[in-house]
Write a protein that holds these residues in place. Structure first.
Motif, mmCIF file in Angstrom:
data_model
loop_
_atom_site.group_PDB
_atom_site.id
_atom_site.type_symbol
_atom_site.label_atom_id
_atom_site.label_comp_id
_atom_site.label_asym_id
_atom_site.label_seq_id
_atom_site.Cartn_x
_atom_site.Cartn_y
_atom_site.Cartn_z
ATOM 1 N N THR A 206 104.629 -57.547 66.444
ATOM 2 C CA THR A 206 103.650 -57.312 65.386
ATOM 3 C C THR A 206 103.661 -58.469 64.376
ATOM 4 O O THR A 206 104.663 -59.189 64.251
ATOM 5 N N THR A 207 102.543 -58.670 63.718
ATOM 6 C CA THR A 207 102.479 -59.653 62.639
ATOM 7 C C THR A 207 103.135 -59.036 61.407
ATOM 8 O O THR A 207 102.953 -57.849 61.164
ATOM 9 N N VAL A 208 103.908 -59.828 60.666
ATOM 10 C CA VAL A 208 104.535 -59.294 59.461
ATOM 11 C C VAL A 208 104.134 -60.129 58.259
ATOM 12 O O VAL A 208 104.228 -61.356 58.285
ATOM 13 N N LEU A 209 103.667 -59.441 57.211
ATOM 14 C CA LEU A 209 103.394 -60.099 55.932
ATOM 15 C C LEU A 209 104.278 -59.408 54.913
ATOM 16 O O LEU A 209 104.106 -58.226 54.620
ATOM 17 N N MET A 210 105.260 -60.146 54.406
ATOM 18 C CA MET A 210 106.255 -59.532 53.540
ATOM 19 C C MET A 210 106.261 -60.194 52.176
ATOM 20 O O MET A 210 106.284 -61.416 52.063
ATOM 21 N N VAL A 211 106.235 -59.370 51.147
ATOM 22 C CA VAL A 211 106.298 -59.854 49.782
ATOM 23 C C VAL A 211 107.705 -59.607 49.268
ATOM 24 O O VAL A 211 108.271 -58.544 49.482
ATOM 25 N N THR A 212 108.279 -60.605 48.623
ATOM 26 C CA THR A 212 109.626 -60.438 48.073
ATOM 27 C C THR A 212 109.800 -61.388 46.892
ATOM 28 O O THR A 212 109.058 -62.343 46.736
ATOM 29 N N HIS A 213 110.793 -61.068 46.028
ATOM 30 C CA HIS A 213 111.111 -62.046 44.981
ATOM 31 C C HIS A 213 112.422 -62.746 45.323
ATOM 32 O O HIS A 213 112.895 -63.598 44.586
ATOM 33 N N ASP A 214 112.993 -62.370 46.472
ATOM 34 C CA ASP A 214 114.279 -62.900 46.890
ATOM 35 C C ASP A 214 114.022 -64.104 47.805
ATOM 36 O O ASP A 214 113.644 -63.967 48.958
ATOM 37 N N VAL A 215 114.236 -65.293 47.256
ATOM 38 C CA VAL A 215 113.896 -66.517 47.986
ATOM 39 C C VAL A 215 114.747 -66.658 49.250
ATOM 40 O O VAL A 215 114.252 -67.020 50.312
ATOM 41 N N GLU A 216 116.028 -66.335 49.135
ATOM 42 C CA GLU A 216 116.902 -66.434 50.299
ATOM 43 C C GLU A 216 116.374 -65.574 51.448
ATOM 44 O O GLU A 216 116.316 -66.014 52.597
ATOM 45 N N GLU A 217 115.970 -64.371 51.091
ATOM 46 C CA GLU A 217 115.431 -63.437 52.082
ATOM 47 C C GLU A 217 114.169 -64.003 52.729
ATOM 48 O O GLU A 217 114.009 -63.958 53.952
ATOM 49 N N ALA A 218 113.297 -64.568 51.893
ATOM 50 C CA ALA A 218 112.033 -65.105 52.398
ATOM 51 C C ALA A 218 112.282 -66.225 53.404
ATOM 52 O O ALA A 218 111.672 -66.265 54.474
#
Lengths: 259, 279
Positions: free
Chosen positions: A184-196
């Motif tokens: 699946t395509t994933v579009l994820m919003v986060t404020h955690d840069v490491e995670e991104a």
């Protein structure tokens, strides 16, 4: 293919309109994992609500496979930070929610639910109620529930933001595996840069006031990532670069805040 | 970054003695089961004993204040003739009709009000105003319009519960988190499915709570209605006993009213706990 074409959103607040997003152009090819990071005020949650179809844009449009998005639907699954699982339904019945709405034979539904429970490691908890689960387990339920509807795009709105660091890392590995298994395509919003940087094939940095795309960076890390990838020089360099960008916009946003 | 203006203030705050957190009267501190049961027993036993003592002390007139034993005796006598059961049933039947009808109408209206801001705008001003008209003030009107029979009593019970239950149901419905509704749409649910499969199940325990509160109000209103004009029921039995100065019988009926009220409350509480096991 998910396309955001000169997307804009204005809210009316006391004291006049506030631009949350302006001129956002973004296209996400099928199967890609894209992470959106941004400081507060960058409208990143608004962006996901627009793609989900829960909010109507004031400018531009969202297109999925060429068709404009006019409202919410199971082709764009959404996972919130707090999961929003149905507290009166067991884990199994939570995952089955979307399938219960479809003309699907019982056996087929059960088979699918069982697969997604196994994929997210919830088989042992299938009869548990959400109140008996930990925060990480609840997020797994929300992810399995969204994926069971076979969305073209999975939208994640800071899904691991409320979890402790160790659980968060478990979930990061889980979401990568699930992404690879389901395609699946994933579009994820986060404020955690490491995670991104760890999760994304691409990291999109949003600028604040109004929210717009400041940078769209490919992540040059191997496709198979272990947690140890977070110590690679390439990873650290990328992380530093994104952090500097986000920090800059965060400071600007702070200075603009009215007292 | 903010610039610190001066040196930090000296560390010289006065200290107070620590608060009492534990013990029998610690806020939200569990008491041992033995203590709890003792307190609960005392809560019933002390007033009963006081009643008995008072009935002996206050003895200016014969039977002016009968004690608990006399009340029970009178109750047994009334029960033996079958009269008490008939009275209790006609009172309960009135509540079932009037309050039942109020629930039947107010729950859908409350769901409408709580789910749709348009429904709220349409109904809240009217319902919010009417609920401040005490239902007992309608008794004369209801008697003029509907007579002294059953319809006026059913209507009174309806009025007593309808407005409050509508507003309280709407409140329970409004407590459904928006994220739960949003996520349901993204799972493919339509508006009707969101109402049936998300809003109603989530709000159900709250709705039963509201019914429980309003059932208690209905239970006291039915007795008021029967005191004023009636030919049967527990309230009517009190008026009859008053006429013949049978104070022990009045007390017996009061005890029965309390016991039935308690039973209604208990039944609804059990239902709520069953339904809301997931809370």
């Amino acid at each position: 293919m998910l396309e955001l074409a000169s997307l804009g959103k204005e809210f009316t607040r006391r004291g006049g309109p506030v631009k949350a997003l302006e001129g956002v152009d973004l296209s996400v090819p099928d199967g890609q994992f894209v992470c959106v990071v941004g400081a507060s005020g960058s409208g990143k949650s608004t962006l996901l609500s627009l793609v989900a179809g829960l909010v109507r844009p004031t400018a531009g449009e969202v297109r999925l496979d060429g068709r404009p998005v006019t409202g919410p639907g199971p082709d764009r699954g959404l996972v919130f930070q707090e999961g929003a699982v149905y507290p009166w339904r067991t884990v199994e019945r939570n995952v089955a929610f979307g399938l219960e709405l479809l003309p699907l034979p019982r056996a087929e539904r059960d088979r699918r639910v069982a697969w997604y429970l196994a994929e997210t490691g919830l088989t042992a908890y299938r009869h548990a109620l959400p109140k008996q689960l930990s925060g990480g387990q609840r997020q797994r339920v929300a992810i399995a529930r969204a994926l069971a509807c076979e969305p073209a795009v999975l939208l994640l709105d800071e899904p691991f933001g409320a979890l402790d660091v160790q659980t968060k890392e478990d979930m990061q590995l889980l979401i990568r595996r699930v992404w690879q298994d389901t395609g699946t395509t994933v579009l994820m919003v986060t404020h955690d840069v490491e995670e991104a940087v760890f999760l994304g094939q691409r990291v999109v940095v949003l600028a604040s006031d109004p929210g717009r795309v400041a940078a769209d960076l490919p992540v040059n890390l191997p496709a198979e990532r272990e947690l140890s990838a977070k110590r690679l020089p390439d990873f650290l360099a990328m992380r530093a670069r994104v952090e500097d960008l986000v920090r800059t916009y965060h400071r600007r946003h702070q200075e603009k805040q009215p007292i | 970054m903010t610039v610190v203006a001066e040196k930090a203030p000296p560390r010289s705050l006065p200290r107070r003695r620590p608060p009492r957190v534990r013990g029998l009267w610690g806020i939200r501190t569990a008491v041992p089961p033995g203590v709890r049961w003792t307190l609960m027993a005392l809560s019933v036993a002390v007033p009963l004993a006081a009643w008995q003592v008072l009935s002996v002390v206050v003895d200016g007139r014969p039977d002016y204040l009968p004690g608990p034993f006399e009340a029970v005796e009178a109750g047994i006598e009334m029960a033996r003739s079958g009269q008490l059961l008939t009275d209790a049933w006609s009172t309960v039947a009135r509540v079932l009709q009037g309050f039942g009808l109020a629930v039947l109408v107010s729950v859908p209206l409350g769901i409408l009000m709580g789910s749709f801001p348009a429904g709220q705008a349409l109904l809240e001003p009217l319902v919010g105003l009417l609920r401040y008209l005490p239902a007992s003030a309608f008794i004369p009107l209801l008697i003029i319009w509907l007579g002294l029979g059953e319809p006026s009593k059913v209507a009174l019970l309806f009025l007593a519960a309808f407005f409050f239950n509508t507003l309280m149901t709407a409140d329970a419905v409004r407590r459904v988190p928006l994220s739960l509704i949003d996520v349901s749409y993204t799972l493919g649910a339509r508006r009707g499915e969101v109402l049936r499969k998300v809003i109603v199940p989530y709000a159900l325990p709250g709705m039963i709570d509201s019914i429980r509160v309003n059932a208690a109000a209905s239970w006291s209103f039915v007795v008021v209605a029967e005191l004023i004009a009636s030919e049967s029921g527990l309230g009517y039995r009190i008026v009859r006993a008053q006429r013949f100065n049978q104070i022990d019988r009045i007390f017996a009926v009061l005890v029965v009213i309390a016991l039935i009220g308690l039973t209604i409350d208990l039944l609804l509480r059990i239902t709520r706990d069953r339904v809301g096991r997931w809370v």
